[in-house]
Enzyme design. Structure first.
Site, PDB file in Angstrom:
ATOM      1  N   SER A 192      -0.499   5.734  -2.696  1.00 20.82           N
ATOM      2  CA  SER A 192      -1.137   5.108  -3.849  1.00 20.82           C
ATOM      3  C   SER A 192      -2.090   6.085  -4.541  1.00 20.82           C
ATOM      4  O   SER A 192      -1.676   7.158  -4.978  1.00 20.82           O
ATOM      5  CB  SER A 192      -1.858   3.828  -3.404  1.00 20.82           C
ATOM      6  OG  SER A 192      -2.219   3.030  -4.501  1.00 20.82           O
ATOM      7  N   ASP A 373       7.704  -3.269  -4.622  1.00 17.58           N
ATOM      8  CA  ASP A 373       6.476  -2.557  -4.988  1.00 17.58           C
ATOM      9  C   ASP A 373       5.889  -3.118  -6.271  1.00 17.58           C
ATOM     10  O   ASP A 373       6.604  -3.642  -7.124  1.00 17.58           O
ATOM     11  CB  ASP A 373       6.797  -1.071  -5.198  1.00 17.58           C
ATOM     12  CG  ASP A 373       5.674  -0.160  -4.749  1.00 17.58           C
ATOM     13  OD1 ASP A 373       4.514  -0.467  -5.071  1.00 17.58           O
ATOM     14  OD2 ASP A 373       5.966   0.843  -4.079  1.00 17.58           O
ATOM     15  N   HIS A 405       3.987  -2.565  -1.737  1.00 14.37           N
ATOM     16  CA  HIS A 405       3.206  -1.375  -2.059  1.00 14.37           C
ATOM     17  C   HIS A 405       2.834  -0.582  -0.799  1.00 14.37           C
ATOM     18  O   HIS A 405       2.856   0.639  -0.803  1.00 14.37           O
ATOM     19  CB  HIS A 405       1.953  -1.794  -2.819  1.00 14.37           C
ATOM     20  CG  HIS A 405       1.075  -0.662  -3.225  1.00 14.37           C
ATOM     21  ND1 HIS A 405       1.531   0.428  -3.941  1.00 14.37           N
ATOM     22  CD2 HIS A 405      -0.266  -0.438  -3.015  1.00 14.37           C
ATOM     23  CE1 HIS A 405       0.534   1.271  -4.152  1.00 14.37           C
ATOM     24  NE2 HIS A 405      -0.557   0.773  -3.596  1.00 14.37           N
TER      25      HIS A 405
END
Length: 438
Positions: A192, A373, A405
Site C-alpha cells: 500500500s 482489492d 487490499h
C-alpha cells in the site's frame, strides 16, 4: 527447500498474558483504553512474533540451535535524538557468500511489521535456504517506531515541495537505516503506502535496490476518477476462503483487471452516506487514527468493530492478537500518519503519481493486487506499459484470488509462493505458468 524450521520453542519464553477479548461494552472498552501504552504495545507485537519458532525475545539470551535462521527485534537508532526504527531481523545462521540481497518488508499506512506474521515463516525458510537475511521495518512515525513530529514547511500551493518533504520523512530515514545495518542492496517488499514509498526510495537511491515487489501499491494512477476507495479499508471483510486450499497467483490480464474494476465501480455506486463521509474525511487528509483517539474511551470498541470485520478470515486467537496490536498502534501519538493529505489529493489519487515516474527505474518491478482489492489495478497495467516503452521488460503483474487490499494476509499461501519465486529470481517461470491459468 532443504532448510527446515524447527518446532516452536515459545513454551520456553517468559509468560506473556493472552490478549483480552475484543471489547463490546463501554466498560470493557474503558479498561482496554486505560491499559494501552508502550508496554502493552510491546506485548501485543511479541504475541504475533512468538508464533515464529525461530523468534528470540529481547529478554532471552541468544541460544545455539539447529535453526537455519534466528529472529530478534531491535530499535535501530538514527542520527537525530529519539529517532529510531522498530526492526525485526531474521538472520541466516549460515550466511552464504553467493546469497541474494536481503529482503526488506515494509508495511502500509498506519500498520506495522506485525501484520506480516503469516508471511515471515515462508520468508525465513527462503532466507535459511539461500543463506541471506530478511528484515521487517516500521516506518518512522508509524507502527512501533519513534513517533516524532511530522511537519511540512512548503506552502499549500507548492505541490511538489509538499510531496518531496513528505516522502523525504520516510525514505531518508529508510536510507539511514540501511547504512546503519550495513546493507549494500535490498529487495523491497512494500504494501500500500509502503509500496509507494518503496518505489520513491528506488527512484532516489536506485543503486541500493535489487528489485521492487509492490503489494497493492497506493499512489499509482493519475486519473482523479480512478476507482480506488480508501474507505473500504474500514468496511471490507476478510475472506476466509483463502485458507481452504492453495489459491495460487494469476498473471494479470486486461480482462482480469476489467473484472476487478467492474466490482469496484459497482461498490462505489452503492456507496452509503456514511461511507461517503468516511471517504471525504480520508481524502481530505483526516487521520482515521486521530478520529479514534478523539473518542477516548470508545476508541477500543471502534477498533474492535474494524478488527472483527476485516480479519474475519483469521482464527479467533489471531483476530484478538491483531486487534490488540492495531489498537496500541492506533492509540500511539500521531506522527507519520499526517503525511496522507500531502501525498494524496482528494479522491485518493497521488499528487505526483507513480505511473508518471516509475519508468525511470531500470530494475525488476512486480505489481500484485487482490481479486477484491480497493486499489485500482489499472495504474499497475499503465505502469507496466510505461516501463516497457522505456526498455524495462523485467516487470510483471499478478492478481491474487480470494484476497482484498491486504493480499498477504488474506491469501498468504498464494502470496508466499509468489514472494519466494520473485526473491529467487524465478518470477519469469512462475509468471509464464500463471499466465497459462489466467
Amino acid at each position: 527447500m532443504s532448510a527446515s524450521i524447527p518446532a516452536s520453542t515459545s513454551s520456553a519464553f517468559l509468560p506473556l498474558p493472552p490478549a483480552k477479548d475484543i471489547p463490546v461494552t463501554f466498560t470493557a472498552s474503558l479498561k482496554s483504553w486505560w491499559a494501552a501504552g508502550d508496554k502493552q504495545g510491546t506485548a501485543s507485537e511479541e504475541r504475533l512474533l512468538r508464533r515464529l519458532p525461530f523468534f528470540q525475545p529481547e529478554q532471552m539470551a541468544s541460544s545455539t540451535n539447529d535453526s537455519p535462521v534466528i529472529a530478534h527485534r531491535e530499535r535501530v537508532q538514527l542520527a537525530a535524538p529519539k529517532h529510531f526504527l522498530n526492526t525485526l531481523s531474521i538472520k541466516s545462521t549460515n550466511p552464504s557468500p553467493t546469497a541474494p540481497p536481503p529482503a526488506v518488508v515494509l508495511h502500509g499506512y498506519g500498520a506495522g511489521l506485525g501484520f506480516f506474521f503469516r508471511n515471515f515463516p515462508a520468508l525465513a525458510q527462503w532466507a535459511g535456504h539461500r543463506g541471506t537475511d530478511v528484515f521487517a521495518v516500521d516506518w518512522l512515525g508509524m507502527g512501533r517506531s519513534a513517533r516524532v513530529p511530522f511537519t511540512i514547511k512548503a506552502k499549500r500551493d507548492d505541490i511538489s515541495g509538499r510531496v518531496h518533504e513528505a516522502e523525504s520523512f520516510f525514505v531518508d530515514s529508510l536510507e539511514e537505516w540501511r547504512e546503519k545495518m550495513g546493507l549494500e542492496k535490498m529487495t523491497l517488499i512494500g504494501h500500500s503506502l509502503g509500496a509507494y514509498f518503496s518505489a520513491v526510495y528506488a527512484l532516489r537511491y536506485p543503486t541500493r535496490v535489487h528489485k521492487l515487489i509492490l503489494l497493492s501499491p497506493a499512489g499509482v494512477p493519475h486519473d482523479p476518477n480512478n476507482l480506488s476507495m480508501p474507505s473500504r479499508e474500514l468496511t471490507d471483510e476478510g475472506d476466509s476462503r483463502s485458507t481452504i486450499s492453495s489459491h495460487s497467483a494469476v498473471a494479470a490480464s486486461t480482462g482480469g483487471v476489467r473484472q476487478i474494476r467492474e466490482e469496484q465501480k459497482a461498490i462505489k455506486e452503492k456507496e452509503s452516506r456514511s461511507r461517503r463521509l468516511l471517504t471525504y474525511l480520508w481524502e481530505e487528509g483526516w487521520s482515521p487514527f486521530q478520529v479514534v483517539r478523539s473518542t477516548l474511551f470508545w476508541g477500543p470498541m471502534l477498533v474492535g468493530k474494524y478488527s472483527s470485520r476485516r480479519f474475519s478470515g483469521l482464527t479467533e486467537e489471531e483476530t484478538r492478537d491483531m486487534h490488540d496490536y492495531i489498537l496500541n498502534i492506533t492509540l500511539s501519538k500521531g506522527s507519520g500518519e499526517y503525511c496522507i493529505s500531502h501525498i494524496l489529493a482528494p479522491y485518493a489519487h497521488a499528487r505526483m503519481p507513480l505511473v508518471d515516474r516509475i519508468a525511470a527505474l531500470k530494475l525488476p518491478i512486480t505489481f500484485i493486487y487482490g481479486e477484491h482489492d480497493w486499489m485500482d489495478p489499472q495504474g499497475g497495467l499503465q505502469s507496466l506499459e510505461n516501463l516497457r516503452k522505456a526498455g524495462n521488460h523485467q516487470s510483471r503483474m499478478y492478481n491474487i484470488p480470494y484476497a482484498g487490499h491486504h493480499v498477504y494476509l488474506d491469501n498468504p499461501t498464494a502470496v508466499n509462493e509468489l514472494l519466494v519465486a520473485e526473491l529467487d529470481d524465478a518470477g519469469e517461470q512462475l509468471y509464464l505458468f500463471a499466465a497459462s491459468r489466467s
